[in-house]
Design a protein around this motif. Structure first.
Motif, short mmCIF file in Angstrom:
data_model
loop_
_atom_site.label_atom_id
_atom_site.label_comp_id
_atom_site.label_asym_id
_atom_site.label_seq_id
_atom_site.Cartn_x
_atom_site.Cartn_y
_atom_site.Cartn_z
N PRO A 89 7.90 5.62 -3.17
CA PRO A 89 7.30 6.14 -1.94
C PRO A 89 7.27 7.67 -1.95
CG PRO A 89 8.99 4.48 -1.46
CD PRO A 89 9.09 4.78 -2.92
N GLU A 91 7.41 9.72 0.40
CA GLU A 91 8.39 10.32 1.32
C GLU A 91 9.75 10.52 0.64
OE1 GLU A 91 8.60 8.22 5.08
OE2 GLU A 91 10.27 9.47 5.76
N PRO A 141 -0.18 0.68 -5.44
CA PRO A 141 0.74 1.22 -4.43
C PRO A 141 1.93 1.90 -5.10
CG PRO A 141 0.22 -1.10 -3.96
CD PRO A 141 -0.38 -0.78 -5.29
N LEU A 142 2.47 2.91 -4.47
CA LEU A 142 3.65 3.68 -4.91
C LEU A 142 3.36 4.59 -6.10
CD1 LEU A 142 6.59 1.11 -4.58
CD2 LEU A 142 5.57 2.60 -2.85
N SER A 144 1.29 7.35 -6.02
CA SER A 144 0.54 8.56 -5.60
C SER A 144 0.71 9.69 -6.60
CB SER A 144 0.95 9.01 -4.19
OG SER A 144 2.34 9.25 -4.14
N ASN A 192 13.55 5.33 -4.91
CA ASN A 192 13.39 4.53 -3.70
C ASN A 192 14.52 4.91 -2.74
OD1 ASN A 192 12.49 2.51 -1.95
ND2 ASN A 192 13.64 0.89 -2.99
N GLU A 198 10.45 0.22 5.94
CA GLU A 198 8.99 -0.02 5.95
C GLU A 198 8.42 -0.13 4.54
OE1 GLU A 198 10.62 2.37 7.48
OE2 GLU A 198 9.92 2.67 9.53
N TYR A 199 9.02 0.59 3.59
CA TYR A 199 8.45 0.63 2.24
C TYR A 199 8.93 -0.51 1.33
CZ TYR A 199 7.39 5.47 3.61
OH TYR A 199 6.94 6.58 4.26
N GLN A 200 9.95 -1.27 1.78
CA GLN A 200 10.59 -2.21 0.85
C GLN A 200 9.69 -3.39 0.47
OE1 GLN A 200 13.12 -0.80 -0.68
NE2 GLN A 200 12.66 0.80 0.81
N VAL A 203 7.60 -2.12 -2.33
CA VAL A 203 8.43 -1.91 -3.53
C VAL A 203 8.59 -3.26 -4.24
CG1 VAL A 203 10.78 -1.41 -4.36
CG2 VAL A 203 9.68 0.11 -2.68
#
Ligand SMILES: NC(=O)c1ccc[n+]([C@@H]2O[C@H](COP(=O)([O-])OP(=O)(O)OC[C@H]3O[C@@H](n4cnc5c(N)ncnc54)[C@H](OP(=O)(O)O)[C@@H]3O)[C@@H](O)[C@H]2O)c1
Length: 272
Positions: A89, A91, A141-142, A144, A192, A198-200, A203
């Motif tokens: 993520p 973040e 996803p993940l 970026s 991680n 929210e991201y799990q 993942v």
């Protein structure tokens, strides 16, 4: 006279397989890597110069390029292969992690390329092969950071191919699918934070999908063959897919709009 190729990240995986293939085909090889002292296989081969080059260390780039030209008279081809994958993520990613990913996969590639351009332009000859990925045209996803770098490599290469035309230099992009190297090991920089709940699910979805994809991975020698074709075919073709999965994924991407393609990725990863 034998031709000479300079390869970055030749210590393992695709870089090492490419060094071996070109050497077997009668080329001189400048096999560059961060820690040449650890290398045992390439150092024993004829017409291979193993030398230190860290793409984030400009002095090492200049030294390795100079030593390659000194050893073999000229350099005919460059393979910008060094790279790794930063995932997780956004973040969670530190700025240090973000900068290291772009410094290696993008700025490093630009710096090595710039180091060879005066030589190629003076020779009115040269081939630059940039190792992108299907991840340079399709984003998971993940990713970026990693996809950001590989999409950058695609744009850099496409733009550069126009300006190089007047110099006689060709630019090529090789886009491997899943390849059995240490990319999923030491070259996989995943971070991680499980407290960010929210991201799990994403993942989890990504890990399951990556395990499935890498279970079917092709050997690095397949990419080396594609790089050999890109360097030697004499055409102006820009992009080369490497692997059956790459061809299939890129064809699917080209035939679908964003909504359809991204819907397929979400479904595959159980994110709906
Ligand atoms: N394997 C795949 O599924 C796959 C798919 C698509 C694209 N690719 C691309 O293929 C390229 C090669 O990866 P690989 O699969 O062969 O993985 P690998 O076996 O882990 O090789 C990565 C190489 O990059 C080198 N490297 C990393 N940072 C460097 C730096 N700062 N300076 C110089 N070299 C550096 C590594 O050197 P050290 O030995 O010093 O760590 C190693 O030689 C990468 O650009 C990757 O993005 C791989």
């Amino acid at each position: 006279m034998a031709k000479t190729i300079l390869i970055t990240g030749a210590s393992s995986g695709i870089g090492k397989a490419t060094a071996k293939l070109f050497q077997e085909n009668g080329w001189n090889v400048v096999a560059t890597m961060r820690t040449p002292d650890k290398e045992t296989e390439l150092t024993g081969l004829d017409n291979v110069l193993v030398i230190r080059l860290d793409v984030t260390d400009p002095a090492s780039i200049a030294t390795a390029v100079g030593a390659g030209i000194e050893a073999f008279g000229r350099i005919d081809a460059l393979v910008n292969n060094a790279g790794y994958g930063a995932f997780g993520p956004l973040e969670v990613a530190t700025m240090e992690k973000i900068r290291r990913q772009f410094d290696t996969n993008v700025i490093g590639l630009l710096e090595v390329t710039k180091a060879l351009l005066p030589h190629f332009r003076a020779n009115r000859d040269g081939v630059i092969v940039n190792i992108s990925s299907i991840g340079g045209r399709i984003a998971f996803p993940l990713g970026s950071l990693y996809h950001g770098t590989k999409y950058a490599v695609e744009g850099i290469s496409e733009a550069l191919s126009y300006e190089m035309a007047a110099t006689g230099v060709k630019v090529k992009v090789v886009e491997p699918g899943a390849i059995a190297t240490d990319f999923a090991g030491r070259s996989f920089d995943f971070t991680n934070d499980e407290s960010m709940t929210e991201y799990q699910p994403v993942v989890q979805g990504v890990f399951t999908t990556f395990e499935n994809i890498l279970g079917e991975a092709a050997p690095a020698s397949l990419v080396a063959e594609v790089i050999h074709t890109a360097v030697t075919d004499g055409t102006d073709q820009l992009r080369y897919a490497a692997g059956a999965d790459a061809e299939q994924m890129l064809a699917a991407r080209a035939s679908q709009d964003d909504a359809a393609f991204m819907g397929g990725i979400r479904a595959q990863m159980g994110l709906d």
